[in-house]
Enzyme design. Structure first.
Site, short mmCIF file in Angstrom:
data_model
loop_
_atom_site.label_atom_id
_atom_site.label_comp_id
_atom_site.label_asym_id
_atom_site.label_seq_id
_atom_site.Cartn_x
_atom_site.Cartn_y
_atom_site.Cartn_z
N GLU A 119 1.63 1.22 3.83
CA GLU A 119 2.09 1.21 2.59
C GLU A 119 2.61 2.33 1.90
O GLU A 119 2.49 2.17 0.66
CB GLU A 119 1.50 0.22 1.75
CG GLU A 119 1.11 -1.15 2.33
CD GLU A 119 2.19 -2.22 2.34
OE1 GLU A 119 3.43 -1.72 2.07
OE2 GLU A 119 1.87 -3.35 3.05
N HIS A 142 -4.12 -1.15 -3.58
CA HIS A 142 -3.50 -2.28 -3.15
C HIS A 142 -4.66 -2.98 -2.23
O HIS A 142 -5.42 -2.49 -1.57
CB HIS A 142 -2.35 -1.94 -1.98
CG HIS A 142 -2.15 -3.39 -1.14
ND1 HIS A 142 -1.79 -4.50 -1.61
CD2 HIS A 142 -1.93 -3.34 0.19
CE1 HIS A 142 -1.40 -5.32 -0.51
NE2 HIS A 142 -1.69 -4.55 0.41
N HIS A 144 -6.50 -7.28 -0.93
CA HIS A 144 -6.22 -8.66 -0.89
C HIS A 144 -6.85 -9.47 -1.35
O HIS A 144 -7.91 -10.29 -0.65
CB HIS A 144 -6.04 -9.04 0.67
CG HIS A 144 -5.09 -8.05 1.37
ND1 HIS A 144 -5.13 -7.82 2.66
CD2 HIS A 144 -4.10 -7.45 0.92
CE1 HIS A 144 -4.21 -6.98 3.33
NE2 HIS A 144 -3.37 -6.62 2.30
O1 2HA Z 1 -3.02 -1.39 4.93
O2 2HA Z 1 -2.78 -4.03 3.39
O3 2HA Z 1 -0.23 -4.17 3.40
C1 2HA Z 1 -2.85 -2.60 5.42
C2 2HA Z 1 -2.29 -3.58 4.52
C3 2HA Z 1 -0.91 -3.53 4.49
ZN ZN Z 2 -1.66 -5.31 2.28
#
Ligand code: 2HA
Ligand code: ZN
Length: 269
Positions: A119, A142, A144
């Site tokens: 990313e 970033h 999840h």
């Molecule tokens: O790096 O999360 O969006 C792995 C991710 C890509």
């Molecule tokens: Zn990701």
């Protein structure tokens, strides 16, 4: 082995903070396999010796041109590297890069030729925006988070500021510590320049944005602050989810209580 961090306590401290946050992301269950990425702008810690360091990679393209990044340096998690490994061995699972004078390409300078995050276009576009707008923010995270990503699977939550208001109303801290709310970015292919451009657009209004059905992206003064905002929003999502799983719709703080909070803490929105 020699490291760029040797005898550079401030730079070492920055990388240690990234490692600490990487550990939190793994412990939270937000960082499966290689999921998520972190970049920090370390240009202010770069001395003449670092400026003279030879590249240890070929010249690589960013995929977009970012004029404010000329000569900047970033520590980046490596692509395909695990957050839980970054936590323990940051310099084996991340690297320091230098942006070339064309503002469209970069080289790796230390410690190992670990290719930066998939990313990178989004991350560097965010840093470029931050510098261009005079911000002092240095970190982009970033990840999840299960609860927040789940919420983006409900179209009702994707309308502007529906999630912001809902999450703010779960516990006063969320509005106080995430005062610009949560932006929403419609699904775009991971790693795409389209995703990068949409993310940057939202930063004019938000410090934290959701990538629909994918993850969350936060920018902050430092990596700890960016993490704290995501953590606070996730806490609110957990409260909402817990109430729902007890079988009722949570009441949420009223508009009047939210307004009182805004005034008391002098919040921007
Ligand atoms: O790096 O999360 O969006 C792995 C991710 C890509
Ligand atoms: Zn990701």
């Amino acid at each position: 082995m020699k490291s760029i961090l040797d005898n550079r306590p401030e730079l070492a401290r920055q990388v240690a903070n990234v490692a600490e946050v990487a550990g939190y992301l793994w412990q939270k269950g937000w960082a499966e396999r290689n999921g998520g990425n972190i970049t920090i702008n370390v240009t202010e810690f770069v001395d003449d010796e670092i400026k003279g360091m030879e590249p240890i990679s070929d010249i690589m393209q960013i995929g977009t041109t970012l004029p404010h990044l000329k000569g900047c340096y970033f520590f980046c998690k490596g692509t395909n590297k695990r957050m839980r490994d970054l936590a323990r061995w940051p310099m084996e699972n991340g690297s320091v890069i230098r942006i070339n004078d064309d503002c469209a390409s970069y080289v790796i300078i230390a410690d190992n030729p670990v290719k930066p995050t998939s990313e990178l276009a989004s991350h560097l576009s965010m840093h470029n925006y931050l510098i261009g707008s005079g911000s002092t923010y240095k970190a982009a995270v970033h990840t999840h988070p299960i609860d927040l990503v789940a919420m983006t699977h409900n179209p009702a939550f994707l309308k502007k500021d529906v999630l912001t208001k809902l999450l703010w109303s779960m516990i006063p801290e969320t509005r106080a510590f995430c005062p610009r709310g949560l932006g929403i970015i419609p699904y775009a292919l991971p790693s795409s320049v389209e995703l990068a451009e949409a993310t940057v657009k939202e930063l004019a209004e938000y410090d934290v944005v959701m990538w629909e059905k994918h993850g969350v992206c936060a920018v902050g003064e430092n990596v700890m602050e960016a993490f704290d905002m995501i953590d606070t929003l996730s806490k609110s999502a957990q409260i909402y989810l817990t109430a729902k799983s007890m079988g009722f719709e949570p009441d949420g703080m009223s508009e009047a209580l939210m307004e009182e909070l805004k005034v008391a803490f002098n919040l921007p929105k």
